[in-house]
Design an enzyme around this catalytic site. Structure first.
Site, PDB file in Angstrom:
ATOM      1  N   HIS A  21       0.741  -1.118   0.105  1.00 34.98           N
ATOM      2  CA  HIS A  21       0.312  -0.040  -0.125  1.00 34.98           C
ATOM      3  C   HIS A  21       0.878   1.185   0.009  1.00 34.98           C
ATOM      4  CE1 HIS A  21      -3.614  -2.562   1.179  1.00 34.98           C
ATOM      5  NE2 HIS A  21      -2.410  -3.226   1.734  1.00 34.98           N
ATOM      6  N   GLU A 202      -7.368 -12.252   6.222  1.00 36.48           N
ATOM      7  CA  GLU A 202      -6.202 -11.937   6.937  1.00 36.48           C
ATOM      8  C   GLU A 202      -6.519 -11.804   8.604  1.00 36.48           C
ATOM      9  OE1 GLU A 202      -5.572  -7.560   6.652  1.00 36.48           O
ATOM     10  OE2 GLU A 202      -3.719  -7.370   7.566  1.00 36.48           O
ATOM     11  N   ASP A 280       3.455  -5.205   2.525  1.00 33.47           N
ATOM     12  CA  ASP A 280       2.145  -4.672   3.114  1.00 33.47           C
ATOM     13  C   ASP A 280       2.363  -2.966   3.272  1.00 33.47           C
ATOM     14  OD1 ASP A 280      -0.596  -4.735   3.361  1.00 33.47           O
ATOM     15  OD2 ASP A 280      -0.457  -5.621   5.364  1.00 33.47           O
TER      16      ASP A 280
HETATM   17  N1  HPA Z   1      -5.191  -4.933   5.494  1.00 28.34           N
HETATM   18  C1  HPA Z   1      -6.320  -4.161   5.037  1.00 28.34           C
HETATM   19  N2  HPA Z   1      -6.425  -3.168   4.681  1.00 28.34           N
HETATM   20  C2  HPA Z   1      -5.252  -2.378   4.590  1.00 28.34           C
HETATM   21  C3  HPA Z   1      -3.958  -2.955   5.017  1.00 28.34           C
HETATM   22  C4  HPA Z   1      -4.159  -4.279   5.208  1.00 28.34           C
HETATM   23  O1  HPA Z   1      -2.945  -5.100   5.809  1.00 28.34           O
HETATM   24  N3  HPA Z   1      -2.830  -2.249   4.769  1.00 28.34           N
HETATM   25  C5  HPA Z   1      -3.406  -1.052   4.122  1.00 28.34           C
HETATM   26  N4  HPA Z   1      -4.656  -1.248   4.417  1.00 28.34           N
HETATM   27 ZN    ZN Z   2      -2.568  -5.028   2.623  1.00 28.79          ZN
END
Ligand code: HPA
Ligand code: ZN
Length: 336
Positions: A21, A202, A280
């Protein structure tokens, strides 16, 4: 392989990053600089104080701080600088291909035009391709805590820039915002020509991964850790060679796992899953690509062959052409 040899191998390997991101690569030093030139105050006094605040018990605690940090980005130059900082950093780590997310709604909801965000990011990616030889794909993510209507609005805003955007993602607060909430907008996005991926499994249950496959019809699953709770799902993912973009240091920092030593990566590889390692939100979770590779490899004692397989997997899981994938994997073989 000694620790020194392991680090050298990882540093030398050409790598692809598929789960990043851009707003999560925002380093506190740059955040202060941009806040200052935009005459905005942030609630921290110093870089040290910011880093002290980066202690999270779950995804939501992180997201609250992540959106706050992104709040200082206003101008095209800000988005350019954010993206360029990421590219120069990963260039120093031998990352040669990136497929990065941005969250338009995080900015358009604050009144920043879609075009400002997109062009700042895109111009930096083009410069990265030209100056650093880093190829790229750009993925526009819908925020799942917002409505499907808001995602549709974002899709519409993107259409004028369709040629600059490769795919769609789905991120933000997972639990309580299941894939079915976005079924229609994903269908419309596919019809517009975008590739599709979504965060699933997740924090959310394995059923969200089924939903991402069957309802959203994604080409790739982001995270996907919790597939291990469902044997039939693992079989399906392995059979389809559906890529999973794992993020070990993120999982550790957001308490998805307790210890890196227990990371089920080898188990996933043994089950035939197409797994990749990614960072990430590196500025928040304490590591870019090499740190994710090195810390994981040390914790679970990955062999040389396993490390090489992981690096190759990322090219297989990417949206590069078959020819480009082959070329990148040959470059890895030539290192031996
Ligand atoms: N998960 C969900 N949304 C997100 C993440 C993540 O790891 N990082 C930035 N937005
Ligand atoms: Zn992510």
């Amino acid at each position: 392989m000694s620790e020194t040899e392991l680090k050298y191998l990882i540093e030398q390997l050409p790598k692809a990053e598929l789960h990043l991101h851009l707003e999560g690569s925002f380093e506190p030093e740059l955040m202060f600089e941009i806040a200052k030139r935009n005459q905005l105050k942030i609630k921290f006094e110093s870089v040290e104080e910011v880093k002290e605040a980066y202690k999270f018990n779950n995804l939501q605690e992180f997201l609250d701080i992540y959106y706050e940090g992104a709040g200082v980005l206003l101008k095209e130059q800000d988005f350019f600088d954010l993206t360029w900082a990421y590219l120069t950093k990963v260039h120093s780590q031998n990352v040669v291909h990136v497929e990065v997310f941005f969250d338009p709604q995080t900015h358009t909801e604050r009144g920043v035009p879609f075009e400002t965000v997109l062009l700042g990011i895109y111009k930096a990616l083009e410069k990265g391709q030209h100056d650093l030889n880093i190829s790229f794909c750009l993925i526009m993510s819908y925020l799942r805590h917002l409505s499907e209507e808001s995602a549709f609005k974002t899709l519409e805003q993107s259409l004028a820039f369709k040629d600059l955007i490769d795919g769609i993602g789905l991120d933000s607060s997972e639990v309580g915002n299941p894939p079915e909430k976005f079924e229609k907008v994903f269908k419309a996005s596919a019809e517009a020509g975008y590739k599709l991926c979504a965060h699933a499994g997740e924090e959310g249950p394995a059923s969200y991964i089924w939903g991402a496959l069957d309802l959203l019809k994604v080409d790739r699953i982001d995270h996907g850790n919790r597939c291990l709770e469902d044997e039939a799902l693992v079989e399906r993912l392995a059979e389809e060679q559906m890529p999973l973009t794992l993020c070990p240091l993120s999982n550790l920092e957001l308490k998805v796992i307790d210890r890196l030593e227990d990371y089920p990566l080898r188990e996933m590889m043994k089950k035939g899953l197409l797994v990749t390692l990614n960072s990430d939100d590196p500025s928040y979770f304490g590591g870019y690509m090499n740190e994710n590779f090195i810390q994981t490899a040390l914790a679970i004692k990955l062999s040389r062959d396993e490390i090489i397989t992981l690096a190759k997997n990322a090219f297989d899981a990417s949206w590069l052409t078959e020819e480009e994938k082959l070329k990148r994997k040959e470059e890895i073989d030539e290192m031996r």
